[in-house]
Write a protein that holds these residues in place. Structure first.
Motif, PDB file in Angstrom:
ATOM      1  N   ASP A 220      12.986 -44.022  -9.664  1.00 28.99           N
ATOM      2  CA  ASP A 220      12.996 -45.008 -10.744  1.00 28.99           C
ATOM      3  C   ASP A 220      12.033 -44.605 -11.857  1.00 28.99           C
ATOM      4  O   ASP A 220      12.328 -44.769 -13.039  1.00 28.99           O
TER       5      ASP A 220
ATOM      6  N   ASP B  90       7.583 -48.066 -15.430  1.00 31.53           N
ATOM      7  CA  ASP B  90       7.447 -48.288 -13.978  1.00 31.53           C
ATOM      8  C   ASP B  90       5.986 -48.331 -13.516  1.00 31.53           C
ATOM      9  O   ASP B  90       5.712 -48.095 -12.350  1.00 31.53           O
TER      10      ASP B  90
ATOM     11  N   HIS C 210       8.983 -53.614 -13.746  1.00 31.65           N
ATOM     12  CA  HIS C 210       9.514 -54.737 -12.960  1.00 31.65           C
ATOM     13  C   HIS C 210       8.564 -55.147 -11.837  1.00 31.65           C
ATOM     14  O   HIS C 210       8.968 -55.861 -10.920  1.00 31.65           O
ATOM     15  N   HIS C 211       7.304 -54.673 -11.852  1.00 28.54           N
ATOM     16  CA  HIS C 211       6.359 -54.999 -10.782  1.00 28.54           C
ATOM     17  C   HIS C 211       5.758 -56.401 -10.969  1.00 28.54           C
ATOM     18  O   HIS C 211       5.378 -56.777 -12.065  1.00 28.54           O
TER      19      HIS C 211
ATOM     20  N   THR D 268      12.939 -50.510 -12.918  1.00 30.98           N
ATOM     21  CA  THR D 268      12.656 -50.325 -14.340  1.00 30.98           C
ATOM     22  C   THR D 268      13.884 -49.743 -15.033  1.00 30.98           C
ATOM     23  O   THR D 268      14.196 -50.095 -16.168  1.00 30.98           O
TER      24      THR D 268
ATOM     25  N   ASP E 228      15.641 -47.516  -6.212  1.00 27.41           N
ATOM     26  CA  ASP E 228      14.785 -48.701  -6.074  1.00 27.41           C
ATOM     27  C   ASP E 228      15.477 -49.865  -5.356  1.00 27.41           C
ATOM     28  O   ASP E 228      14.808 -50.791  -4.908  1.00 27.41           O
TER      29      ASP E 228
HETATM   30 MN   LIG Z   1      10.446 -49.101  -9.881  1.00 26.49          MN
END
Ligand SMILES: [Mn+2]
Length: 332
Positions: free
Chosen positions: A34, A91, A115-116, A135, A165
Motif C-alpha cells: 500500500d 500511508d 487511512h490510519h 491509502t 491492505d
Molecule cells: Mn496502508
C-alpha cells in the motif's frame, strides 16, 4: 459517482498550490504494497499534471513489490538532493513514520494521504479517511473523482495497494467501494493476476525457513486466545532471509481457531520489534501498541521497544490479557 466528495475541493486546491514546485512523495519505513503503490500512483499523477515529482523511501523497496515502480522516479533517502522540495506523505500515520532524518529534511509537510486511525493530520492538507481499507483506496477515489488520467502502471500500483491492505479482499475493511474502485482500476489496465504472481508466487526458500522458525516458536497464551511467536536475534542470517520476509508471518498466529490476537516478536541486538494482529477491530491493537510507543490500525499495529525479550514478553502479554478482559467486560 463520487467516492470521496469531502476531499475533492481540498485536493483541487493542493494541485493548484503545487503548480511550478518540486515535490517529494514520501512513504514509511519497512514499506508494504500500500505504501509503495500509493507513492508511485501519487507521483505519476502529479507528473501527468506537469508537476516535478519524485518518490523517496527511507528503506529499500522489498523485492516482491518492486514491479510496481516501473519507470517512476523512485529513490532511497540518501540518493537525492532534498533542498527546495515539498513533501507529501502517503500511508504514514505520523510525521515520524518515515524516520527522523526525513522529518528533519521536511519539517513542514504539505500533504498527507492516509487511512490510519492514529493519524491526527500532521500536514497542511490532510486526506485521512480511517474508514478506508488502504491509502491506495483513498488516492484511487480522489483521482477518479477528479477525472485525472491513470495509466496502466498507476492503476496497477493502486490496485495492488488495495489488494495487499485488504489481505486479498478478506479483511473487515473490504467494502463495496473497495470492489467498485478495483473494478475501475482494472478498466484502467490493472492486472490482478500479475499482482498475485509477483506477490505470492515468488517466495524465497529463506522466507519459508523463516516461517518454519516462527511457526516452531508459536505459543498459546491467555487460555488459547493469544498466540505469540518469536524470531530470535540472528535468525535472518541463519536461514538466508531478510527483514522484509517477516511480512505476513504474524497472520499464521492469528489464523488459529480460537486465537483472537496474533503476535510476532522480533528480537534484535538492541531493540525488540513486535507486530500485533487482532481478529476484530474492538481489540484496538493500535492502542495496545501505543503503550509501547507504537501505533497502527485497530486490527494491525506495530511497535519498537528498547528492552530485552525477557523484560518485554511478560509486559506485552499482561497488556494483551488486560485488553481481552476489558473487551469481555464491555460485552457484558
Ligand atoms: Mn496502508
Amino acid at each position: 459517482m463520487s467516492h470521496y466528495p469531502k476531499f475533492a475541493g481540498r485536493f483541487a486546491v493542493l494541485l493548484q498550490e503545487l503548480n511550478g514546485r518540486s515535490v517529494t512523495v514520501i512513504g514509511h519505513q519497512r514499506p508494504d504494497g500500500d505504501c509503495i503503490g500509493s507513492q508511485v500512483a501519487l507521483c505519476r499523477v502529479l507528473i501527468s499534471q506537469g508537476i516535478d515529482a519524485i518518490c523517496v523511501s527511507p528503506d529499500r523497496v522489498p523485492r516482491r513489490i518492486k514491479f510496481l515502480v516501473g519507470d517512476t522516479p523512485f529513490f532511497q533517502r540518501d540518493e537525492v538532493q532534498h533542498a527546495d522540495r515539498i513533501a507529501l506523505y502517503t500511508d504514514c500515520a505520523d510525521h515520524g513514520r518515515a524516520g527522523d532524518r526525513l522529518r528533519e529534511l521536511y519539517p513542514d509537510p504539505w500533504g498527507c494521504f492516509d487511512h490510519h486511525l492514529s493519524n491526527a493530520g500532521f500536514a497542511r492538507f490532510n486526506f485521512v479517511d480511517t474508514a478506508s481499507a488502504a491509502t491506495a483506496e483513498v488516492l484511487a477515489g480522489i483521482f477518479l473523482d477528479a477525472g485525472l488520467p491513470l495509466d496502466r502502471t498507476t492503476a496497477q500500483a493502486l490496485y495492488t495497494g488495495i489488494m495487499t491492505d485488504t489481505g486479498q479482499f478478506r479483511f473487515p475493511s473490504t467494502s463495496s467501494r473497495v470492489f467498485g474502485l478495483s473494478a475501475e482500476l482494472m478498466a484502467h489496465g490493472a492486472d490482478p493476476a500479475l499482482a498475485g504472481q509477483e506477490l505470492y508466487e515468488r517466495e524465497s526458500l529463506g522466507k519459508l525457513k523463516l516461517l518454519q522458525s516462527y511457526i516452531g516458536s508459536l505459543r498459546l497464551e491467555g487460555a488459547g486466545r493469544i498466540c505469540i511467536g518469536v524470531l530470535p536475534n540472528g535468525i535472518f542470517e541463519q536461514v538466508g532471509a531478510t527483514v522484509e520476509d517477516t511480512e505476513g508471518l504474524v497472520d499464521y498466529a492469528r489464523s488459529i481457531d480460537g486465537v483472537e490476537i496474533g503476535v510476532l516478536i522480533e528480537e534484535r541486538a538492541d531493540v525488540i520489534k513486535a507486530s500485533l494482529r487482532g481478529k476484530h477491530s474492538s481489540l484496538r491493537m493500535d492502542t495496545v501498541a501505543a503503550l509501547f510507543n507504537g501505533g497502527g490500525h485497530a486490527n494491525a499495529a506495530g511497535l519498537n521497544c528498547q528492552a530485552t525479550l525477557a523484560e518485554f514478553y511478560p509486559k506485552l502479554l499482561a497488556a494483551l490479557k488486560q485488553r481481552l478482559a476489558d473487551v469481555d467486560g464491555a460485552k457484558k
